[in-house]
Design a protein around this motif. Structure first.
Motif, short mmCIF file in Angstrom:
data_model
loop_
_atom_site.label_atom_id
_atom_site.label_comp_id
_atom_site.label_asym_id
_atom_site.label_seq_id
_atom_site.Cartn_x
_atom_site.Cartn_y
_atom_site.Cartn_z
N PRO A 23 -55.89 28.92 32.29
CA PRO A 23 -56.46 30.10 32.94
C PRO A 23 -56.59 29.95 34.46
CG PRO A 23 -58.15 28.94 31.68
CD PRO A 23 -56.84 28.27 31.40
N GLU A 24 -56.59 28.74 34.97
CA GLU A 24 -56.74 28.50 36.42
C GLU A 24 -55.41 28.44 37.15
OE1 GLU A 24 -59.67 28.36 38.16
OE2 GLU A 24 -60.58 28.97 36.26
N CYS A 25 -54.55 27.47 36.77
CA CYS A 25 -53.31 27.24 37.53
C CYS A 25 -52.08 27.88 36.89
CB CYS A 25 -53.08 25.75 37.74
SG CYS A 25 -52.65 24.85 36.23
N LYS A 26 -52.25 28.47 35.70
CA LYS A 26 -51.17 29.18 34.98
C LYS A 26 -50.07 28.26 34.47
CE LYS A 26 -53.19 33.03 36.11
NZ LYS A 26 -54.50 33.16 35.57
N ALA A 27 -50.30 26.95 34.41
CA ALA A 27 -49.31 26.01 33.88
C ALA A 27 -49.33 26.08 32.35
CB ALA A 27 -49.63 24.58 34.33
N PHE A 28 -48.17 25.90 31.74
CA PHE A 28 -48.09 25.88 30.28
C PHE A 28 -48.29 24.45 29.79
CE2 PHE A 28 -45.92 29.87 31.09
CZ PHE A 28 -46.50 30.67 30.13
N ASN A 29 -49.16 24.29 28.78
CA ASN A 29 -49.50 22.98 28.25
C ASN A 29 -49.05 22.88 26.80
OD1 ASN A 29 -51.47 21.56 30.32
ND2 ASN A 29 -51.85 23.76 30.38
N PHE A 30 -48.17 21.93 26.53
CA PHE A 30 -47.68 21.66 25.18
C PHE A 30 -48.52 20.53 24.62
CE2 PHE A 30 -44.22 23.49 27.51
CZ PHE A 30 -43.63 24.36 26.61
N GLY A 31 -48.55 20.41 23.31
CA GLY A 31 -49.27 19.30 22.70
C GLY A 31 -50.71 19.66 22.37
N GLU A 32 -51.50 18.63 22.10
CA GLU A 32 -52.87 18.81 21.64
C GLU A 32 -53.92 18.47 22.69
OE1 GLU A 32 -53.53 20.19 18.65
OE2 GLU A 32 -51.38 20.37 18.42
N GLU A 33 -53.54 18.41 23.96
CA GLU A 33 -54.50 18.06 24.99
C GLU A 33 -55.60 19.11 25.08
OE1 GLU A 33 -51.13 18.38 26.10
OE2 GLU A 33 -50.67 16.31 25.71
N ASN A 35 -57.44 19.28 27.99
CA ASN A 35 -57.49 19.64 29.40
C ASN A 35 -56.08 19.90 29.92
OD1 ASN A 35 -60.23 19.16 29.34
ND2 ASN A 35 -60.03 17.06 30.05
N CYS A 36 -55.99 20.73 30.95
CA CYS A 36 -54.71 21.06 31.58
C CYS A 36 -54.11 19.81 32.20
CB CYS A 36 -54.91 22.13 32.65
SG CYS A 36 -53.41 22.55 33.56
N LYS A 37 -52.81 19.62 32.00
CA LYS A 37 -52.14 18.44 32.54
C LYS A 37 -51.99 18.50 34.06
CE LYS A 37 -47.64 20.47 31.81
NZ LYS A 37 -46.51 20.59 30.95
N ARG A 38 -52.06 19.70 34.64
CA ARG A 38 -51.88 19.84 36.08
C ARG A 38 -53.20 19.80 36.84
NH1 ARG A 38 -48.81 24.93 38.36
NH2 ARG A 38 -47.01 23.90 37.45
N CYS A 39 -54.17 20.62 36.41
CA CYS A 39 -55.41 20.73 37.20
C CYS A 39 -56.64 20.17 36.49
CB CYS A 39 -55.66 22.18 37.59
SG CYS A 39 -56.06 23.27 36.21
N GLY A 40 -56.56 19.84 35.19
CA GLY A 40 -57.68 19.25 34.48
C GLY A 40 -58.68 20.24 33.91
N THR A 41 -58.43 21.53 34.04
CA THR A 41 -59.34 22.54 33.50
C THR A 41 -59.36 22.46 31.97
OG1 THR A 41 -58.78 24.01 35.33
CG2 THR A 41 -59.77 25.04 33.41
#
Length: 90
Positions: A23-33, A35-41
């Motif tokens: 929702p913050e940086c608009k990066a797509f996150n695959f997997g079961e994480e 937190n966002c891989k780019r910004c940590g949200t």
């Protein structure tokens, strides 16, 4: 059967979970994480697939593919290598 497999289709095996958009940086996150891989949200929770009655094998399935909508052909063994038992039925 398909000529090439789309992992999000779900026609012959359960679909892979779709990526979550941060929702913050608009990066797509695959997997079961979580937190966002780019910004940590903290990412929103994934919705689990619905548990349905699989007509193909006659059991509840917690991760259904499209085969759950039709019964096996006459004389065909009803075996599904992708069957995921529902937690309620254990």
């Amino acid at each position: 059967m398909c000529w090439s497999c789309n992992p999000y289709c779900g026609g012959c095996k359960p679909p892979k979970p779709k990526p979550i958009k941060c929702p913050e940086c608009k990066a797509f996150n695959f997997g079961e994480e979580k937190n966002c891989k780019r910004c940590g949200t903290v990412l929103p929770e994934r919705e689990p697939p619905p548990t349905v009655m699989c007509l193909y094998i006659g059991k509840l399935c917690a991760n259904p593919c499209m085969r759950h909508k039709k019964e096996p052909r006459e004389g065909e063994d009803a075996v599904c290598m992708w069957h995921t038992p529902a937690k309620d039925s254990e």
